[in-house]
Design a protein around this motif. Sequence first.
Motif, mmCIF file in Angstrom:
data_model
loop_
_atom_site.group_PDB
_atom_site.id
_atom_site.type_symbol
_atom_site.label_atom_id
_atom_site.label_comp_id
_atom_site.label_asym_id
_atom_site.label_seq_id
_atom_site.Cartn_x
_atom_site.Cartn_y
_atom_site.Cartn_z
ATOM 1 N N THR A 1 26.466 -19.351 25.513
ATOM 2 C CA THR A 1 25.076 -19.642 25.180
ATOM 3 C C THR A 1 24.960 -20.599 23.998
ATOM 4 N N ASN A 2 25.799 -20.408 22.977
ATOM 5 C CA ASN A 2 25.660 -21.237 21.775
ATOM 6 C C ASN A 2 25.889 -22.722 22.052
ATOM 7 N N ALA A 3 26.731 -23.048 23.022
ATOM 8 C CA ALA A 3 26.971 -24.457 23.345
ATOM 9 C C ALA A 3 25.747 -25.081 24.009
ATOM 10 N N LEU A 4 25.012 -24.304 24.776
ATOM 11 C CA LEU A 4 23.802 -24.817 25.424
ATOM 12 C C LEU A 4 22.631 -24.867 24.448
ATOM 13 N N LEU A 5 22.559 -23.904 23.548
ATOM 14 C CA LEU A 5 21.507 -23.941 22.527
ATOM 15 C C LEU A 5 21.692 -25.151 21.611
ATOM 16 N N ALA A 6 22.935 -25.556 21.387
ATOM 17 C CA ALA A 6 23.193 -26.753 20.575
ATOM 18 C C ALA A 6 22.545 -27.979 21.203
ATOM 19 N N SER B 1 25.286 -14.759 34.471
ATOM 20 C CA SER B 1 23.878 -14.383 34.438
ATOM 21 C C SER B 1 23.472 -13.917 33.040
ATOM 22 N N ILE B 2 24.430 -13.426 32.250
ATOM 23 C CA ILE B 2 24.158 -13.019 30.869
ATOM 24 C C ILE B 2 23.702 -14.234 30.057
ATOM 25 N N VAL B 3 24.406 -15.347 30.197
ATOM 26 C CA VAL B 3 24.031 -16.565 29.478
ATOM 27 C C VAL B 3 22.662 -17.045 29.954
ATOM 28 N N TYR B 4 22.415 -16.946 31.259
ATOM 29 C CA TYR B 4 21.102 -17.320 31.808
ATOM 30 C C TYR B 4 20.005 -16.490 31.127
ATOM 31 N N ALA B 5 20.243 -15.178 31.024
ATOM 32 C CA ALA B 5 19.254 -14.286 30.396
ATOM 33 C C ALA B 5 19.078 -14.623 28.916
ATOM 34 N N GLU B 6 20.183 -14.905 28.215
ATOM 35 C CA GLU B 6 20.072 -15.257 26.800
ATOM 36 C C GLU B 6 19.307 -16.568 26.617
ATOM 37 N N LEU B 7 19.518 -17.527 27.495
ATOM 38 C CA LEU B 7 18.757 -18.777 27.424
ATOM 39 C C LEU B 7 17.275 -18.532 27.670
ATOM 40 N N SER B 8 16.959 -17.677 28.636
ATOM 41 C CA SER B 8 15.547 -17.409 28.921
ATOM 42 C C SER B 8 14.894 -16.634 27.777
ATOM 43 N N ALA B 9 15.664 -15.825 27.068
ATOM 44 C CA ALA B 9 15.127 -15.054 25.942
ATOM 45 C C ALA B 9 14.862 -15.920 24.718
ATOM 46 N N ASP B 10 15.468 -17.090 24.667
ATOM 47 C CA ASP B 10 15.319 -17.974 23.521
ATOM 48 C C ASP B 10 13.894 -18.486 23.348
ATOM 49 N N GLY B 11 13.143 -18.570 24.425
ATOM 50 C CA GLY B 11 11.758 -19.028 24.338
ATOM 51 C C GLY B 11 11.587 -20.522 24.526
#
Length: 163
Positions: free
Chosen positions: A7-12, A40-50
């Motif tokens: 997730t952190n690489a995509l949030l960057a 799917s965990i990373v997908y969920a974390e990305l969707s939770a980011d807002g």
Amino acid sequence: MITSVDTNALLALLYDDDYTDKSETELRRAYRDGRVVITSIVYAELSADGHFDSTSELDQFLEDFSIQVTEPSQEALFQAGEGFQRYSTRRPDGLQCPSCGAKQTVQCEECSEDLAPRQHIAADFIIGGHATVDCDALVSFDTAFYETYFPSLTIYPESSAHD
């Protein structure tokens, strides 16, 4: 070659932070070398980011980077559970001051149980288990964590120092 992405690489990429250039470089390399996936965990974390207002926006972002969502195998989930168990037993009780090192115990106001810090959750271990068992590498900026609990995992960007 299959490369999983944390997730952190995509949030960057989304927030143009200090890791943006490294993330872009590693995702391009991974794409040239084969498939790029997330759990799917990373997908969920990305969707939770807002950052995304709908699944279609998130799906488009992933499509733009040629990233597919895959589910971890049972073996990956088992390894994740083993790693989380090691982490849980290693985690110290109480809190430690980052300045002086003094250890303190804090009790819950409701039940009086000692509270312990939680730095990583089971989702982090699922990402690591998936990358270790079902993929060939992981793009992440949490190198020290993954090297500790998934020592056979290849992590990009390669670094001699822990980030």
